[in-house]
Design a protein around this motif. Structure first.
Motif, PDB file in Angstrom:
ATOM      1  N   ALA A 390       0.830  -1.212   0.000  1.00 35.90           N
ATOM      2  CA  ALA A 390       0.000   0.000   0.000  1.00 35.90           C
ATOM      3  C   ALA A 390       0.861   1.256   0.000  1.00 35.90           C
ATOM      4  N   GLY A 391       1.971   1.226   0.748  1.00 33.33           N
ATOM      5  CA  GLY A 391       2.873   2.379   0.769  1.00 33.33           C
ATOM      6  C   GLY A 391       3.434   2.684  -0.606  1.00 33.33           C
ATOM      7  N   GLU A 392       3.809   1.630  -1.346  1.00 37.09           N
ATOM      8  CA  GLU A 392       4.309   1.823  -2.707  1.00 37.09           C
ATOM      9  C   GLU A 392       3.207   2.346  -3.617  1.00 37.09           C
ATOM     10  N   LEU A 393       1.993   1.866  -3.449  1.00 32.30           N
ATOM     11  CA  LEU A 393       0.880   2.328  -4.275  1.00 32.30           C
ATOM     12  C   LEU A 393       0.597   3.808  -4.026  1.00 32.30           C
ATOM     13  N   ILE A 394       0.719   4.230  -2.782  1.00 30.15           N
ATOM     14  CA  ILE A 394       0.521   5.651  -2.465  1.00 30.15           C
ATOM     15  C   ILE A 394       1.570   6.484  -3.183  1.00 30.15           C
ATOM     16  N   ARG A 395       2.824   6.022  -3.163  1.00 26.82           N
ATOM     17  CA  ARG A 395       3.902   6.753  -3.848  1.00 26.82           C
ATOM     18  C   ARG A 395       3.666   6.790  -5.354  1.00 26.82           C
ATOM     19  N   ILE A 432      -5.826  -0.473   3.952  1.00 23.90           N
ATOM     20  CA  ILE A 432      -6.645   0.530   3.270  1.00 23.90           C
ATOM     21  C   ILE A 432      -5.802   1.783   3.052  1.00 23.90           C
ATOM     22  N   VAL A 433      -5.790   2.289   1.829  1.00 22.92           N
ATOM     23  CA  VAL A 433      -5.081   3.532   1.507  1.00 22.92           C
ATOM     24  C   VAL A 433      -5.972   4.718   1.863  1.00 22.92           C
ATOM     25  N   VAL A 434      -5.434   5.617   2.686  1.00 25.08           N
ATOM     26  CA  VAL A 434      -6.160   6.819   3.096  1.00 25.08           C
ATOM     27  C   VAL A 434      -5.351   8.019   2.629  1.00 25.08           C
TER      28      VAL A 434
END
Length: 619
Positions: A390-395, A432-434
């Motif tokens: 998820a952290g990579e997807l946010i970036r 979950i991405v917030v």
């Protein structure tokens, strides 16, 4: 002020034994005098310091921290020490501080009231520049003291005693010692994955490189179980066939280090493939040899581009560190190989109509995604950690409401660096991405963990009727045992907050737990005696998360109030363990940022942003 008697003691110290009275008098202005009481720490392992000490009166004892373990609950660090002896006046220690602010590698404790002289690094540098005769004698004594640490350079000490050359050599050796110290202390982690990450980071920092990997042999492949560098999330958990055509494979098969000038010009070598495979262009690969003499993996360095930068000394240093790593891990790697089966990532599946690719109890997620605009779900068979993905997807710019769900995790994350036990096919592992308006809500981000806690608690209650409740700061409990947990991680670059990865783990169909978890953990199956549909609970959690998140945006106090109503933490007598120590008191509420308000025995109320909380009635 140093008197004549103390000067006589000082003259017996090897650092000053060749100096006459006038030279000693010159040094007085650079020497500080310090006193310590019995059991005071003069030097503590892991701290940085800039002084060398000389014992004038009293006694000191020295002990080496061999390793760090955690207590049986996995909370309290316990040191394993070796006593190195008790020393009398004339003893000196802490010499490596004269090279820079390195971590201390041993404890020095006052065995009785004692007085010491000290010289700081700044003072030592001034002596070297102002008085070459005195500086040279002190430097030579310094080298002799460190001879056991720098055996590699023993024949070069006198030849290279011209200050800077020798100091650079000593600094290089000290970097290796510091890395070995970090590797030894890595055993504080209960998770093999965390140990491997720490070992790799120590090796890469020591060599001064920006990219590397640690691969373990499992199921006929070399798997990237730890990665270092900007692309670490991209290569983590990927695999490589063991062949003579790859650097890692050739190193593993031969059990010998490989140091190459140019991979493209080395006969018989090529990349290992793409996609799910790990394309390794390392120019250095070092084997990991177990205590039984078996090659169990390799450490790779990936970003050196020429022999001018990367040389034989680097190879020797990394080989020494690999030997230390294998000795430190002991049987852990073998345990990891035995109990962990890596499932190769087959690429992210954004759920649309592919029910066949999902476990049966998750198939209903496809219908759910088709009926909502609130979420986009990405499913993986196995990941290192859903929070990492998820952290990579946010970036990469993925939007609010993106959900990462995995059937298994190899390095699931818990609080305080602990691993979240994540066997395949049994439980819920999702993040979950917030992202929206987080900059304006930065001071209330901790409340989002409360939002997730409420969603899980209400979802489980709705489906099972169990009396599930949230425990501050981020646990889900049932029958005084941990049923699940929340871990929110901020994704920040510079001063910009890009998003939040809110991880949710819930034990669903777990029938048994490892020995160290069975008395403190539970699952829906254990509590109800029947299997449960993971997909049904995920959908209920996501619906409630959306409800409580929208409430958070308009009325965060309402979220806090409902959390307090459901939690058994509030109004309970608790023991709080923080990084500053332990305290007892009564949990009387949460403030408007979701922090715990603790009333101490003297009726003073303090606020805790983070702590490990133990309900006293349950201990």
């Amino acid at each position: 002020m140093i008197d004549s008697t103390e000067l006589k003691v000082l003259k017996k110290v090897s650092f000053f034994s060749g100096l006459d009275d006038d030279q000693l008098s010159y040094l007085v202005k650079y020497i500080d005098k310090e006193s310590f009481q019995k059991n005071d720490f003069i030097i503590k392992t892991g701290t940085e310091g800039d002084k060398v000490y000389f014992l004038l009166s009293g006694k000191v004892r020295v002990r080496k921290v061999l390793s760090m373990n955690l207590d049986y609950l996995g909370y309290k660090p316990i040191e394993v020490n070796e006593d190195l002896g008790t020393f009398d006046p004339g003893y000196h220690f802490g010499e490596m501080a004269l090279l820079g602010n390195f971590e201390r590698s041993a404890d020095v404790i006052a065995d009785e009231a004692c007085v010491l002289f000290s010289i700081s690094k700044d003072s030592f540098d001034r002596i070297l520049s102002e008085n070459k005769d005195i500086g040279s004698q002190m430097l030579l004594a310094f080298c002799n003291t460190l001879a056991s640490w720098i055996r590699t350079y023993d024949g070069k000490l006198i030849e290279n005693a011209q200050h800077r050359t020798l100091i650079e050599m000593l600094r290089t050796e000290k970097k290796k010692i510091t890395a070995m110290h970090k590797i030894t202390r890595s055993t504080v982690f209960t998770s093999v994955g965390q140990v491997l990450d720490t070992i790799l980071e120590a090796c890469m920092d020591c060599l001064g490189v920006e990219k590397g990997s640690l691969m373990i042999f499992k199921d006929g492949y070399l798997s990237v179980d730890a990665a270092f560098g900007l692309d670490r999330f991209e290569i983590s958990d990927k695999i490589q066939q063991v062949t003579e055509s790859s650097v890692s494979g050739r190193c593993f098969m031969s059990g010998q280090p490989l140091l190459l000038d140019d991979i493209n010009e080395t006969e018989g070598l090529k990349g290992a493939g793409d996609g799910k495979k790990y394309y390794n262009t390392s120019l250095l690969s070092i084997p990991l040899i177990s205590l039984k003499g078996e090659t169990i993996g390799v450490i790779n360095v990936n970003n050196k581009t020429s022999r001018e930068i990367f040389n034989e000394e680097d190879r020797t240093m990394l080989q020494d560190l690999a030997q230390e790593a294998a000795a430190t891990l002991g049987h852990d790697i073998e345990r990891f190989q035995k109990h962990t089966k890596t499932t190769v990532l087959s690429g992210s599946k954004i759920l649309s109509a592919e029910k066949k690719s999902l476990p049966q109890d998750l198939a209903q997620l496809v219908d759910f995604v088709g009926k909502t605009d609130d979420y986009k779900i990405i499913y993986e068979d196995a990941v290192r950690s859903t929070n990492d993905v998820a952290g990579e997807l946010i970036r990469e710019g993925y939007s609010h409401g993106t959900v990462v769900i995995a059937n298994a995790q190899s390095h699931g994350k818990g609080r305080l660096g602990r691993e979240w036990y994540s066997p395949p096919g049994l439980n819920i592992y999702m993040t979950i991405v917030v992202t929206p308006d987080l900059q304006d809500l930065a001071d209330k981000i901790p409340i989002i963990s409360l939002v997730a806690s409420l969603a899980v608690v209400k979802a489980v209650r709705n489906i099972t009727d169990l009396e599930v409740w949230p425990k501050w700061p981020n646990d889900i409990y049932c029958s005084n045992k941990k049923l699940g947990g929340i871990l929110s991680e901020s994704i920040i670059t510079g001063s910009t907050l890009y998003g939040l990865s809110t991880g949710i783990g819930v034990n669903i169909n777990q029938e048994t737990f490892p020995q160290e978890l069975k008395d403190i953990s539970s699952s829906l199956f254990i509590e109800t005696g029947k299997k449960h549909d993971r997909g049904e609970l995920i959908i209920e959690i996501l619906k409630l998360f959306n409800t409580y998140y929208n409430l958070f945006l308009t009325d965060s106090k309402a979220v806090i109030d409902e959390w307090i109503q459901l939690s058994k933490t509030i109004n309970s007598n608790v023991r709080a363990v923080t990084d500053k120590g332990e305290m007892h008191g009564k949990a009387v509420g949460l403030n408007d940022q979701g922090m715990l308000m603790l009333e101490l025995p003297d009726k003073k109320v303090i606020t805790l942003a983070s702590a490990e909380i133990f309900h006293l009635s349950a201990e």
